[in-house]
Design a protein around this motif. Structure first.
Motif, PDB file in Angstrom:
ATOM      1  N   ASP A  23       1.041  -1.248   0.170  1.00  0.00           N
ATOM      2  CA  ASP A  23      -0.098  -0.177  -0.296  1.00  0.00           C
ATOM      3  C   ASP A  23       1.424   1.424   0.077  1.00  0.00           C
ATOM      4  O   ASP A  23       1.831   1.336   0.287  1.00  0.00           O
ATOM      5  CB  ASP A  23      -0.765  -0.065   0.875  1.00  0.00           C
TER       6      ASP A  23
ATOM      7  N   TRP B 238       2.814   5.451  -7.996  1.00  0.00           N
ATOM      8  CA  TRP B 238       3.299   4.774  -8.195  1.00  0.00           C
ATOM      9  C   TRP B 238       2.044   3.716  -7.836  1.00  0.00           C
ATOM     10  O   TRP B 238       1.538   2.651  -8.578  1.00  0.00           O
ATOM     11  CB  TRP B 238       4.436   4.548  -7.648  1.00  0.00           C
ATOM     12  N   TYR B 239       1.452   3.329  -6.762  1.00  0.00           N
ATOM     13  CA  TYR B 239       0.538   3.632  -6.510  1.00  0.00           C
ATOM     14  C   TYR B 239      -0.976   3.100  -6.592  1.00  0.00           C
ATOM     15  O   TYR B 239      -1.757   2.269  -6.730  1.00  0.00           O
ATOM     16  CB  TYR B 239       0.672   3.714  -4.596  1.00  0.00           C
TER      17      TYR B 239
ATOM     18  N   ILE C 152      10.088   2.662   3.469  1.00  0.00           N
ATOM     19  CA  ILE C 152      10.889   3.661   3.852  1.00  0.00           C
ATOM     20  C   ILE C 152      11.424   4.780   4.656  1.00  0.00           C
ATOM     21  O   ILE C 152      12.899   4.565   4.758  1.00  0.00           O
ATOM     22  CB  ILE C 152      10.859   4.109   1.875  1.00  0.00           C
TER      23      ILE C 152
ATOM     24  N   ALA D 146      -5.798   4.467  -6.679  1.00  0.00           N
ATOM     25  CA  ALA D 146      -6.020   5.243  -4.990  1.00  0.00           C
ATOM     26  C   ALA D 146      -7.468   5.626  -4.840  1.00  0.00           C
ATOM     27  O   ALA D 146      -7.620   5.421  -5.316  1.00  0.00           O
ATOM     28  CB  ALA D 146      -4.986   6.591  -5.347  1.00  0.00           C
TER      29      ALA D 146
ATOM     30  N   ARG E 298       0.878   4.054   1.709  1.00  0.00           N
ATOM     31  CA  ARG E 298       1.289   4.623   2.923  1.00  0.00           C
ATOM     32  C   ARG E 298       2.162   3.484   3.303  1.00  0.00           C
ATOM     33  O   ARG E 298       3.479   3.433   4.235  1.00  0.00           O
ATOM     34  CB  ARG E 298       0.357   4.861   3.857  1.00  0.00           C
TER      35      ARG E 298
ATOM     36  N   ILE F  63       9.579  11.664  -2.293  1.00  0.00           N
ATOM     37  CA  ILE F  63       9.754  10.123  -2.186  1.00  0.00           C
ATOM     38  C   ILE F  63       8.538   9.490  -1.829  1.00  0.00           C
ATOM     39  O   ILE F  63       7.972   8.394  -2.431  1.00  0.00           O
ATOM     40  CB  ILE F  63      10.069   9.635  -0.384  1.00  0.00           C
TER      41      ILE F  63
ATOM     42  N   SER G  18       5.779  10.195  -5.063  1.00  0.00           N
ATOM     43  CA  SER G  18       6.472   9.485  -6.189  1.00  0.00           C
ATOM     44  C   SER G  18       6.170   7.457  -5.323  1.00  0.00           C
ATOM     45  O   SER G  18       4.986   7.110  -6.678  1.00  0.00           O
ATOM     46  CB  SER G  18       7.680   9.056  -5.860  1.00  0.00           C
ATOM     47  N   VAL G  19       5.061   7.770  -4.516  1.00  0.00           N
ATOM     48  CA  VAL G  19       5.602   6.448  -3.602  1.00  0.00           C
ATOM     49  C   VAL G  19       4.011   6.639  -4.055  1.00  0.00           C
ATOM     50  O   VAL G  19       2.923   5.674  -5.012  1.00  0.00           O
ATOM     51  CB  VAL G  19       5.505   5.848  -2.476  1.00  0.00           C
TER      52      VAL G  19
END
Lengths: 72, 243, 227, 203, 153
Positions: free
Chosen positions: B126, B180-181, B134, B187, B128, B173, B176-177
């Motif tokens: 997921d 990406w998700y 990270i 989402a 979050r 980050i 971007s995550v």
């Protein structure tokens, strides 16, 4: 109070194990994080005390504050 | 203001200050944590879809929020240490890292546990949770870098640089995550605006977030005190303080 | 009076390039590494061309990240060990510029070369032809970001005995956006979407990195010189 | 950190103390170096000769206390020669020392000739012998315009002829108004040499 | 100009140029040049490419889900309350797939405006509320009442 009995609180309609595990682990981490610095502090201050006492004995209680020689 | 900053930079003054604050903070934080947990576990209503498993939110979200804020606290301490060369900031930075890492760990573990009843898997990539992972790596990096240096003054400076770099990177980050998700998983598609949480569920959450902030401050102060005892063991002020 | 800035940068880059050209193995070994790791994926995933095409953007980018990391660890090593770094730190030019020239020459020799060779890897993994320009451009931009990030890690760990693993530990989390944007661009292009948004993000990272990373690397190098 | 340098002096140390990690190396070092002076720092192993030199150069700042004033025109040569093994002698010297100057080829060739390396201009440093490589490093001293030279162990690993060559270069620098501060284990006999024993400042 | 100052000016210019490039590129990317998915409104308006792999995201229209009796084919409508796209999908739907929930379907858009999905992803949204509140909200949800849902054939 949302739940009717202690058993219901424990069971949480099947989600009990997850919820309680999450809270349990969190509690464990918090306790650990609290205890570690406390233990470290106590250990340190005990070391300082013994060192102080030893030096007082060696100098015959004439030690002056602040005016100590740096470590050899 | 400046005198306060100046005082905070002096170890004896800080030591006394921390001792007093801890005396008040410790019971307050424990009480708030207990009250928030009881409220969230027993009195808040269950969620209409997730049932009772959502109650994990009361530790998952606060831990995540504070863990993220903690990184910024660490970076600010690093900045102070680099720019004003205040030794106390080194101590603060060193003390924040393990606390932040522990809170990130809590957020990760509770997220995983929450995932099992909600998504049917212990670990779900997921957005979050991945961001938290990270963040955890970033904390581990700072701690590993500190351990790798033999000279602790240099270690603190190196960690300061690293945590500042991390701070610039964290929003990127996270964004971007998130993208990406969204590419791989939708989402939450919102047409109604902000995600909503009902008031009866929100108040205990706010209490818990406050409690976790207090906990963070408390743990950092405790760690800093322990650190001071180690580094200033030869100092006269510490000896008189301990008498 | 300090000599011209441009001359300084040009000489720095020249110095790195001519040294590297006298030992071409340093340029080709990462490419061979790349080739070998790419070969491992069909062996691990099976030869099904569709499966490989599906994973190709991710594979190429993950391998690019890994090979960039392995080269980054040597970024300042030689200069640190032979004393050049001390001289650069005392030079009248900002150390950040010296670090930047180092990163740029490193990038020219590793990232750009890799990007130029990437069509071969794309073909091996059955990537659609329309994605290849995007793949190359994303690798050019992305490897610059990776070199810049690696430079920060390398600067902080160059004075440490076991710097190599630590470097990866420090830099991998910071490279996550590069990986995501890079894979995003190539994936979109392979599916027939417009990759320009992702490429723009990579370009933004590279531009921002060119400003900030040399400063951070210079700070790191000064700390490493204290050891 | 750099207080006004006294008029006419190239280096002033006032009550400088050094710490490495938690260990205090030196305490209360005071020194003034005017122009045309030749100073040797002596002291037993680990007494902090190198650390002091690095602190003067500005490479080490952590754990340095006290006032260090230093001329901006200086050359620092550490233990490490800063030579690139894959570059030729000329290429290595092109950008030399503290990066003060880009040097014309003619000057580089003259310097190489002065250290006895005429004919090796385009040889790759890696292919030279260890002693020759030392000399390439020393050739930088023939190229430097800096007033203050800070040299760390310049006399190690060179033969007798090289030592004489270096000594004459140092003295030529001094007679031209420059100053040299260098560290060395061996006692050296040069005219006007002043010695600072760091053992007396050991903390 | 003094060389030292000129040098500083060059550096400052470099920083300004690079930073504005970064800002410009980010704003370019954010101005809709990153297509995570097409909303149905865009599909209806003809902004989405035909016969190419695309993604469509939106809410599943209440009452639109029809499951085939002999195979795993499901047909449903996806909406963003501005447009509707008919989606057909053969395969097992994720557990969280439900009417009134968000989905993103990837697949190919046919010329007649119907969408053949090769993959359907679903996720719960981020609303937390007690069951009573959820019930009270049911009749009012935009997906059911206010929306002119089209029946799929």
């Amino acid at each position: 109070m949302y739940f009717e009995s202690a058993a219901a609180v424990w069971h949480m309609e099947g989600h009990g194990p997850y919820v309680w595990a999450a809270y349990g682990i969190t509690a464990l981490v918090i306790i650990l994080m609290l205890v570690m610095p406390l233990l470290r502090s106590r250990q340190m201050s005990r070391a300082i005390h013994t060192e102080e006492r030893r030096r007082d004995l060696a100098q015959g209680r004439t030690s002056e504050e602040g005016q100590h020689a740096p470590e050899a | 203001m400046w005198t306060f900053v100046h005082k905070m930079g002096s170890p004896p003054w800080f030591y006394r200050f921390a001792t007093i604050v801890i005396r008040w903070l410790l019971p307050t934080v424990l009480l708030a944590l207990l009250a928030g947990s009881v409220w969230g576990l027993l009195y808040a209503p269950p969620d209409f879809r997730q049932g009772n498993s959502y109650r994990i939110i009361y530790i998952h979200v606060p831990a995540a929020v504070v863990a993220l804020a903690g990184y910024y606290v660490m970076a600010i301490a690093g900045l102070v240490s680099l720019v004003w060369k205040i030794k106390m900031a080194d101590t603060a930075m060193r003390a924040v890292a393990p606390v932040g890492a522990a809170l990130t760990f809590v957020a990760l573990v509770t997220g995983a546990i929450w995932g099992k009843p909600t998504w049917g898997a212990w670990w779900v990539w997921d957005a979050r949770i991945t961001s938290m992972l990270i963040l955890f790596f970033l904390y581990l990096g700072v701690m590993a870098l500190f351990e790798a240096y033999d000279d602790k003054a240099a270690a603190a400076k190196a960690c300061a640089v690293l945590s500042l770099v991390g701070t610039v990177n964290i929003p990127i980050i996270y964004k971007s995550v998130d993208w990406w998700y969204s590419l791989h998983q939708p989402a939450s598609i919102k047409f109604t605006g902000e995600s909503a949480i009902d008031a009866s569920m929100l108040y205990p959450l706010l209490l818990m977030i406050g409690a976790f902030y207090g906990l963070f401050a408390l743990l950092v102060l405790l760690n800093m005190k322990a650190e001071l005892l180690g580094t200033h063991r030869q100092s006269a002020w510490l000896r008189s303080e301990l008498r | 009076m300090p000599p011209e800035l441009g001359l300084f940068l040009r000489f720095q880059v020249q110095r790195h390039l001519s040294a590297a050209l006298r030992r071409p193995g340093d340029i080709f070994n990462p490419l061979v590494f790349f080739l070998m790791v790419v070969t491992l994926f069909p062996l691990g995933l099976g030869p099904d061309p569709e499966v490989l095409a599906d994973f190709a953007p991710g594979i190429v980018w993950v391998v690019a990240l890994l090979s960039s990391l392995t080269v980054s660890s040597r970024l300042f090593q030689a200069d640190y060990e032979d004393g050049t770094l001390e001289q650069l730190a005392l030079a009248p030019h900002p150390l950040a510029l010296a670090a930047m020239s180092e990163v740029l020459s490193h990038w020219l020799l590793s990232g750009v070369v890799l990007a130029l060779a990437s069509p071969v890897f794309a073909a091996m993994l059955n990537m659609p032809v329309q994605a290849i320009p995007t793949l190359m451009l994303s690798l050019v931009l992305g490897t610059l970001c990776l070199s810049l990030t690696g430079a920060i890690g390398a600067a902080l760990t160059v004075g440490l005995r076991r710097g190599g693993v630590l470097l990866s530990l420090l830099t991998i989390p910071l490279t996550v956006p590069v990986l995501i944007f890079g894979v995003g661009a190539v994936r979109e292009a392979a599916l027939g979407y417009d990759p320009s948004g992702w490429l723009a993000l990579l370009g933004a990272l590279a531009a921002g990195g060119l400003v900030l990373a040399p400063l951070a690397a210079a700070a790191g190098l000064r700390i490493s010189l204290e050891l | 950190m750099t207080p006004a340098l006294r008029q006419g002096s190239l280096l002033t140390l006032a009550d400088v103390s050094l710490e490495r990690g938690a260990r205090r190396l030196l305490q209360g070092v005071t020194l003034e170096v005017g122009s045309a002076e030749l100073w040797q720092l002596v002291g037993s192993n680990g007494s902090g000769k190198t650390s002091l030199l690095r602190a003067i150069a500005g490479l080490a700042r952590l754990g340095v206390r006290g006032a260090i004033g230093r001329s901006d025109s200086f050359l620092y040569q550490g233990h490490l020669p800063g030579l690139k093994p894959l570059l030729t002698c000329r290429e290595n010297l092109r950008w030399h020392g503290s990066g003060r100057v880009y040097t014309e080829m003619q000057r580089i060739d003259e310097a190489l000739a002065a250290v006895g390396l005429a004919g090796y201009e385009d040889s790759v440093v890696m292919q030279l012998s260890a002693g020759q490589q030392r000399r390439v490093g020393l050739a930088r001293l023939w190229l430097s315009d800096a007033a203050l030279w800070l040299l760390d162990e310049p006399f190690t690993a060179i033969d007798l002829k090289g030592t004489a060559l270096l000594e004459s270069r140092l003295q030529a620098h001094c007679s031209a108004g420059g100053s040299v501060v260098f560290t060395s284990h061996q006692p050296t006999a040069m005219d006007g040499l002043q010695v600072l024993d760091l053992n007396q400042y050991a903390a | 100009m003094h060389p030292k100052r000129k040098q500083r000016l060059t550096l400052a210019l470099l920083v300004v140029v690079l930073s504005s490039a970064a800002v410009g590129l980010v704003s370019y990317a954010l101005r809709g040049n990153i297509n995570l998915f097409y909303p149905p409104a865009d599909v209806v308006a003809g902004k989405a490419p035909i016969d190419r792999a695309i993604r469509v995201g939106g809410m599943v229209v209440e009452g639109s889900v029809q499951r085939s009796e002999h195979d795993l084919t499901t047909r449903f409508a996806v909406t963003d309350y501005d447009g509707v796209v008919e989606v057909s999908y053969t395969g097992i739907l994720p557990d969280l797939f439900a009417e009134g929930e968000g989905v993103v379907a990837s697949g190919v858009l046919a010329a007649d405006g119907s969408f053949r999905a090769t993959e359907v992803l679903a996720k719960h949204d981020e609303n937390y509320m007690p069951p009573e509140v959820a019930e009270a909200l049911q009749g009012k949800a935009p997906g059911t009442a206010g929306y002119p849902g089209k029946d799929s054939g």
